[in-house]
Write a protein that holds these residues in place. Structure first.
Motif, PDB file in Angstrom:
ATOM      1  N   THR A 120       0.848  -1.113  -0.001  1.00 13.04           N
ATOM      2  CA  THR A 120       0.035   0.018  -0.050  1.00 13.04           C
ATOM      3  C   THR A 120       0.978   1.296  -0.144  1.00 13.04           C
ATOM      4  N   TYR A 121       0.427   2.161  -0.352  1.00 15.04           N
ATOM      5  CA  TYR A 121       1.332   3.370  -1.026  1.00 15.04           C
ATOM      6  C   TYR A 121       0.996   4.630   0.011  1.00 15.04           C
ATOM      7  N   HIS A 122       1.946   5.349   0.417  1.00 10.64           N
ATOM      8  CA  HIS A 122       1.967   6.467   1.565  1.00 10.64           C
ATOM      9  C   HIS A 122       2.858   7.649   1.405  1.00 10.64           C
ATOM     10  N   LEU A 123       2.605   8.714   1.580  1.00 14.19           N
ATOM     11  CA  LEU A 123       3.354  10.097   1.409  1.00 14.19           C
ATOM     12  C   LEU A 123       4.149  10.028   2.721  1.00 14.19           C
ATOM     13  N   VAL A 124       5.341  10.151   2.410  1.00 17.84           N
ATOM     14  CA  VAL A 124       6.296  10.492   3.681  1.00 17.84           C
ATOM     15  C   VAL A 124       7.229  11.413   3.466  1.00 17.84           C
ATOM     16  N   VAL A 125       7.710  12.173   4.446  1.00 17.72           N
ATOM     17  CA  VAL A 125       8.386  13.337   4.572  1.00 17.72           C
ATOM     18  C   VAL A 125       9.940  12.557   4.352  1.00 17.72           C
ATOM     19  N   VAL A 126      10.895  13.355   3.569  1.00 24.29           N
ATOM     20  CA  VAL A 126      12.267  12.901   3.255  1.00 24.29           C
ATOM     21  C   VAL A 126      12.978  13.830   3.982  1.00 24.29           C
ATOM     22  N   ASP A 127      14.132  13.467   4.932  1.00 20.53           N
ATOM     23  CA  ASP A 127      14.474  14.261   5.765  1.00 20.53           C
ATOM     24  C   ASP A 127      16.171  13.949   6.073  1.00 20.53           C
ATOM     25  N   THR A 128      17.195  14.671   5.259  1.00 16.80           N
ATOM     26  CA  THR A 128      18.524  14.310   5.684  1.00 16.80           C
ATOM     27  C   THR A 128      19.021  14.508   7.264  1.00 16.80           C
ATOM     28  N   GLY A 129      18.164  15.322   8.019  1.00 20.50           N
ATOM     29  CA  GLY A 129      18.587  15.447   9.466  1.00 20.50           C
ATOM     30  C   GLY A 129      18.234  14.565  10.544  1.00 20.50           C
ATOM     31  N   SER A 130      17.324  13.398  10.014  1.00 18.53           N
ATOM     32  CA  SER A 130      17.001  12.449  11.050  1.00 18.53           C
ATOM     33  C   SER A 130      17.393  10.840  10.295  1.00 18.53           C
ATOM     34  N   SER A 131      17.294   9.919  11.162  1.00 21.40           N
ATOM     35  CA  SER A 131      17.667   8.821  10.667  1.00 21.40           C
ATOM     36  C   SER A 131      16.638   7.841  10.732  1.00 21.40           C
ATOM     37  N   PHE A 132      15.578   7.674  11.586  1.00 27.60           N
ATOM     38  CA  PHE A 132      14.607   6.812  11.849  1.00 27.60           C
ATOM     39  C   PHE A 132      13.430   6.634  10.966  1.00 27.60           C
ATOM     40  N   PRO A 133      13.300   5.851  10.253  1.00 31.85           N
ATOM     41  CA  PRO A 133      11.961   5.908   9.260  1.00 31.85           C
ATOM     42  C   PRO A 133      10.724   5.205  10.018  1.00 31.85           C
ATOM     43  N   TRP A 134       9.516   5.852  10.071  1.00 32.97           N
ATOM     44  CA  TRP A 134       8.403   5.449  10.698  1.00 32.97           C
ATOM     45  C   TRP A 134       7.016   5.948   9.891  1.00 32.97           C
ATOM     46  N   ILE A 135       6.067   5.171  10.232  1.00 35.25           N
ATOM     47  CA  ILE A 135       4.605   5.498   9.511  1.00 35.25           C
ATOM     48  C   ILE A 135       3.496   5.165  10.521  1.00 35.25           C
ATOM     49  N   GLN A 136       2.299   5.829  10.036  1.00 31.04           N
ATOM     50  CA  GLN A 136       1.334   5.623  11.018  1.00 31.04           C
ATOM     51  C   GLN A 136       0.613   4.415  10.788  1.00 31.04           C
ATOM     52  N   CYS A 137       0.446   3.624  11.617  1.00 30.36           N
ATOM     53  CA  CYS A 137      -0.226   2.265  11.529  1.00 30.36           C
ATOM     54  C   CYS A 137      -1.544   2.026  12.298  1.00 30.36           C
ATOM     55  N   GLU A 138      -2.479   1.270  11.689  1.00 32.86           N
ATOM     56  CA  GLU A 138      -3.463   0.704  12.179  1.00 32.86           C
ATOM     57  C   GLU A 138      -3.030  -0.151  13.501  1.00 32.86           C
ATOM     58  N   PRO A 139      -3.649  -0.218  14.472  1.00 33.90           N
ATOM     59  CA  PRO A 139      -5.130   0.353  14.682  1.00 33.90           C
ATOM     60  C   PRO A 139      -5.061   1.697  15.265  1.00 33.90           C
ATOM     61  N   CYS A 140      -3.754   2.265  15.317  1.00 38.51           N
ATOM     62  CA  CYS A 140      -3.474   3.694  15.918  1.00 38.51           C
ATOM     63  C   CYS A 140      -4.165   3.722  17.487  1.00 38.51           C
ATOM     64  N   ARG A 141      -3.514   2.919  18.321  1.00 39.85           N
ATOM     65  CA  ARG A 141      -4.056   2.524  19.597  1.00 39.85           C
ATOM     66  C   ARG A 141      -4.062   3.730  20.492  1.00 39.85           C
ATOM     67  N   VAL A 142      -3.266   4.962  20.211  1.00 38.22           N
ATOM     68  CA  VAL A 142      -3.519   6.255  20.999  1.00 38.22           C
ATOM     69  C   VAL A 142      -4.026   7.189  20.115  1.00 38.22           C
ATOM     70  N   TYR A 143      -3.173   7.766  19.115  1.00 42.11           N
ATOM     71  CA  TYR A 143      -3.553   8.696  18.257  1.00 42.11           C
ATOM     72  C   TYR A 143      -2.665   8.682  16.612  1.00 42.11           C
ATOM     73  N   CYS A 144      -3.362   8.911  15.746  1.00 38.01           N
ATOM     74  CA  CYS A 144      -2.828   9.316  14.484  1.00 38.01           C
ATOM     75  C   CYS A 144      -3.310  10.680  13.890  1.00 38.01           C
ATOM     76  N   HIS A 145      -2.253  11.343  13.581  1.00 34.89           N
ATOM     77  CA  HIS A 145      -2.772  12.824  13.208  1.00 34.89           C
ATOM     78  C   HIS A 145      -3.392  12.652  11.840  1.00 34.89           C
ATOM     79  N   PRO A 146      -4.096  13.478  11.531  1.00 33.02           N
ATOM     80  CA  PRO A 146      -4.952  13.381  10.024  1.00 33.02           C
ATOM     81  C   PRO A 146      -3.841  13.318   8.847  1.00 33.02           C
ATOM     82  N   GLN A 147      -4.022  12.494   7.787  1.00 32.11           N
ATOM     83  CA  GLN A 147      -2.892  12.412   6.867  1.00 32.11           C
ATOM     84  C   GLN A 147      -4.002  12.144   5.517  1.00 32.11           C
TER      85      GLN A 147
END
Length: 453
Positions: A120-147
């Motif tokens: 499945t395809y997702h829009l992600v920020v690309v950043d040379t100033g950070s290392s760790f890749p992450w993505i919002q996942c179901e079931p969003c047990r606490v909170y996912c920001h609108p995307q």
């Protein structure tokens, strides 16, 4: 996140679950991959993407100031971990398009990646100033920001699995995220990625297949975010390109080599939306003029270089070499370049002298204290050639749109500011439309003009 809330969240995650194993996939040798890279003010990757009201420049600038403070805090060792102590438990290449990020509500660049099997395809920020890749996942047990688009659903992937705490990747989280990992009672590793504006993502350390274009790679390590809060706009997550073993570049290096390049499309070059940006992982343009890629032991994951001179209309600024001696970061996520005060003062004086002969000086705009009355298209006619010159002779020959930025309608400022800190930053306003080449294996950074088509 407060320590108590963090502990409650860790306990909440601990009740979770099923882990699926994926078989080892055979790795094939590839040349490179290239992804489109988009700018926030540019056209998005597909017509279905909802249009967003552009972020006011004053807000984008406030985010930029917060980012710069965060970079300084990393170098000064003053970053505060989100996890309280009570919550801690002992050669080759590929290419993809890049876009600037305001259509998803952020002042950064983004691309589209696929995760899972089927992807499945997702829009992600690309950043040379950070290392760790992450993505919002179901079931969003606490909170996912609108995307834009749907969250990644691990249960729909045949190859998704969570990583246990004993893995080397879990041990690497402290350096990659600046926060110590935690464990659920079922031994699943929990990451916390925190940023300078108090944004954060917390979730499960995971593995799954990464897809870009027609290419697919198994066992990509990323964070499956269950609590994601802050200024990520409407992106699905973040891909880091810094020098850490969990960054996207490092994870793909066995197949494509330790090199990447990008061309940042202009957000609005003199009023015209930018296009043609890309992120390329793999083989690089060996013919480009290069400068040594430097490191700083205070944060070895960031990219440093040495600025040695600035010229205006072909004449070097009247400064001693020592004025340029501060360590200089090159960063895709910082918009406005920060220069050592003596360098900025000399550049400002010369540019104001030239531009004010044709356009009236305007009031300062936040940290931008060299502004003029007129739109960027008008002011551009008075902007002289500006060259940033680096160790070894590599240069960025800046076009007017790399030198000025229209902050509000009818007011345009120089896109540089002074820093009183111990390091300078080359931001993305000066990098736009150049191919910026990171040859990590050979410790070189190169610049190629007219990189974006």
């Amino acid at each position: 996140m407060e320590p108590l809330l963090f502990l409650l969240f860790a306990l909440f995650l601990a009740g979770s679950s099923s882990v699926r194993l994926n078989p080892e996939a055979e790795r094939s040798k590839q040349q490179a991959f290239r992804l489109p890279l988009y700018h926030i003010h540019g056209q998005g990757p597909d017509s279905a993407q909802p249009e967003e009201t552009p972020l006011p420049f004053s807000e984008a600038l406030a985010l930029d100031i917060a980012r710069v403070k965060f970079l300084h805090s990393r170098l000064n060792g003053t970053v505060t971990s989100l996890a309280g102590s009570s919550g801690l438990i002992n050669g080759k290449s590929v290419k993809v398009p890049l876009n600037p990020g305001q259509s998803i509500g952020i002042a950064n660049y983004y691309t589209k990646i696929g995760l899972g099997t089927p992807p499945t395809y997702h829009l992600v920020v690309v950043d040379t100033g950070s290392s760790f890749p992450w993505i919002q996942c179901e079931p969003c047990r606490v909170y996912c920001h609108p995307q834009v688009g749907s969250h990644f659903n691990p249960s729909a992937s045949n190859t998704y699995r969570r990583l246990p705490c004993r893995t080397s990747q879990c041990s690497s989280l402290k350096v990659a995220t600046l926060n110590s990992p935690m464990c659920t009672v079922s031994n699943v590793c929990i990451y916390t990625a925190s940023y300078g504006d108090q944004s954060f993502s917390v979730g499960y350390l995971s593995k799954d297949s990464l897809t870009f274009g027609s290419e697919s790679l198994p066992d990509f390590v990323f964070g499956c975010g269950q609590d994601n809060m802050g200024l990520f706009g409407r992106s699905a997550g973040l891909i880091g390109l810094a020098k850490n073993e969990l960054s996207m570049v490092s994870q793909l290096s066995a197949r494509y080599g330790k090199a990447f390049s990008y061309c940042l499309p202009s957000s609005a070059p003199l009023g015209k939306p930018g296009s043609g940006g890309f992120l390329s992982i793999g083989s690089v343009n060996s013919g480009a003029r290069s400068t040594p890629m430097l490191s700083d032991p205070r944060d070895p994951t960031l990219y440093f270089l040495k600025l040695t001179a600035i010229s205006v209309s072909g004449r070097p600024l009247p400064l001693a070499a020592s004025a340029y001696s501060v360590p200089t970061i090159i960063d895709s996520g910082t918009t406005i370049s920060r220069l050592a005060a003596p360098v900025y003062d000399a550049l400002r004086k010369e540019l104001v002298r030239i531009i004010s002969s044709k356009f009236q000086v305007a009031e300062a705009f936040s940290i931008l204290d060299a502004c003029f009355k007129g739109g960027a298209g008008q002011i551009a006619t008075a902007v002289p050639p500006v060259n940033l010159i680096f160790q070894g002779g590599a240069e960025l020959t800046l076009a007017p749109e790399n030198v000025i930025i229209e902050v509000v309608k009818g007011t345009t400022c120089l896109s540089f500011a002074a820093t009183t800190r111990e390091n300078a930053i080359i931001g993305n306003q000066q990098q736009q439309t150049f191919e910026i080449i990171y040859d990590i294996t050979n410790s070189k950074i190169g610049f190629s003009p007219r990189g974006c088509s």
